[in-house]
Design a protein around this motif. Sequence first.
Motif, short mmCIF file in Angstrom:
data_model
loop_
_atom_site.label_atom_id
_atom_site.label_comp_id
_atom_site.label_asym_id
_atom_site.label_seq_id
_atom_site.Cartn_x
_atom_site.Cartn_y
_atom_site.Cartn_z
N UNK A 153 0.81 -1.20 0.00
CA UNK A 153 0.00 0.00 0.00
C UNK A 153 0.84 1.26 0.00
N UNK A 154 0.28 2.31 -0.55
CA UNK A 154 0.92 3.61 -0.57
C UNK A 154 0.83 4.23 0.81
N UNK A 160 -10.56 4.11 -0.09
CA UNK A 160 -10.81 2.78 -0.64
C UNK A 160 -10.23 1.69 0.25
N UNK A 161 -9.03 1.91 0.76
CA UNK A 161 -8.39 0.91 1.61
C UNK A 161 -9.15 0.74 2.92
N UNK A 162 -9.61 1.86 3.48
CA UNK A 162 -10.38 1.79 4.71
C UNK A 162 -11.72 1.09 4.47
N UNK A 163 -12.34 1.35 3.31
CA UNK A 163 -13.58 0.66 2.98
C UNK A 163 -13.33 -0.84 2.83
N UNK A 164 -12.21 -1.19 2.19
CA UNK A 164 -11.87 -2.60 2.00
C UNK A 164 -11.70 -3.28 3.36
N UNK A 165 -11.07 -2.61 4.30
CA UNK A 165 -10.88 -3.19 5.63
C UNK A 165 -12.23 -3.45 6.29
N UNK A 166 -13.16 -2.50 6.19
CA UNK A 166 -14.49 -2.67 6.78
C UNK A 166 -15.22 -3.86 6.14
N UNK A 167 -15.14 -3.96 4.81
CA UNK A 167 -15.79 -5.06 4.10
C UNK A 167 -15.21 -6.40 4.53
N UNK A 168 -13.88 -6.47 4.57
CA UNK A 168 -13.22 -7.74 4.89
C UNK A 168 -13.48 -8.15 6.33
N UNK A 169 -13.54 -7.20 7.24
CA UNK A 169 -13.86 -7.54 8.63
C UNK A 169 -15.23 -8.21 8.72
N UNK A 170 -16.18 -7.67 7.99
CA UNK A 170 -17.52 -8.26 7.99
C UNK A 170 -17.51 -9.65 7.35
N UNK A 171 -16.81 -9.79 6.23
CA UNK A 171 -16.75 -11.07 5.53
C UNK A 171 -16.10 -12.13 6.41
N UNK A 172 -14.97 -11.79 7.02
CA UNK A 172 -14.25 -12.76 7.85
C UNK A 172 -15.08 -13.16 9.06
N UNK A 173 -15.74 -12.20 9.69
CA UNK A 173 -16.59 -12.51 10.84
C UNK A 173 -17.69 -13.50 10.46
N UNK A 174 -18.32 -13.25 9.32
CA UNK A 174 -19.40 -14.15 8.89
C UNK A 174 -18.85 -15.52 8.49
N UNK A 175 -17.70 -15.53 7.80
CA UNK A 175 -17.11 -16.81 7.39
C UNK A 175 -16.75 -17.66 8.60
N UNK A 193 -4.62 -4.87 7.44
CA UNK A 193 -4.42 -4.36 8.79
C UNK A 193 -2.95 -4.08 9.08
N UNK A 194 -2.08 -4.96 8.62
CA UNK A 194 -0.65 -4.76 8.87
C UNK A 194 -0.13 -3.52 8.18
N UNK A 195 -0.54 -3.32 6.94
CA UNK A 195 -0.06 -2.17 6.19
C UNK A 195 -0.63 -0.87 6.73
N UNK A 196 -1.88 -0.89 7.15
CA UNK A 196 -2.49 0.32 7.73
C UNK A 196 -1.81 0.66 9.06
N UNK A 197 -1.48 -0.38 9.84
CA UNK A 197 -0.82 -0.15 11.13
C UNK A 197 0.59 0.43 10.94
#
Length: 200
Positions: A153-154, A160-175, A193-197
């Motif tokens: 990541x830049x 977009x990256x923050x939106x992706x994180x929100x989407x993936x958190x929901x997907x992983x929780x449901x999975x 998460x690692x790159x954002x941190x």
Amino acid sequence: LGGALQKSRPEEALPLLQAALALNRRYFSSHDALAYGTEKKLCVCLDALERGDESHIIKREIYDRRVATLGVSDERTITSAMHVSASSVSLLRWDECKTFTRNQLPTARRSLGADHENTLKLKALLASSLCLDPENTRNDLRLNQYGRWQPVFDLDTGDDILEAQTILQDVVQRQRRIFGQGHYAEDLLSEVRARLAEGV
């Protein structure tokens, strides 16, 4: 025969499958399931030969035909939409994937439910296109330990990256709740998460 060779010897399978599809369309045009089965095998064959653009066209044709015959809410149509989205990601067509997948998700949630596997896959594909879009990365894609493409990541992560994180958190929780551990969205979420941190 063409179906049996589609992965092991795709260069030999291709003309056989193309001939079979032509026959299906000419003599069995009313039997969509027959043509669809051949088209699926042809797409696998084309992908194996790194002719993804041609495979993508066929997947779009399948989707359009299913919309016309079955309607947008049928599970088979939504499955075809998911294949189109996945193909767009494979071809690095980020904007196409984002636009198309965003349009599919409301129908998938309404018809299949938020926890359905195809709905979750569509959401993960949208998140992938948001993460992997070169506008949000250093134009550097690297393979992780699972052989999957991951972004670098830049510094300016963007919405977009923050939106992706929100989407993936929901997907992983449901999975995790429905299917257990070890599903496809977890690797990408960990990377995001690692790159954002790190801010990199």
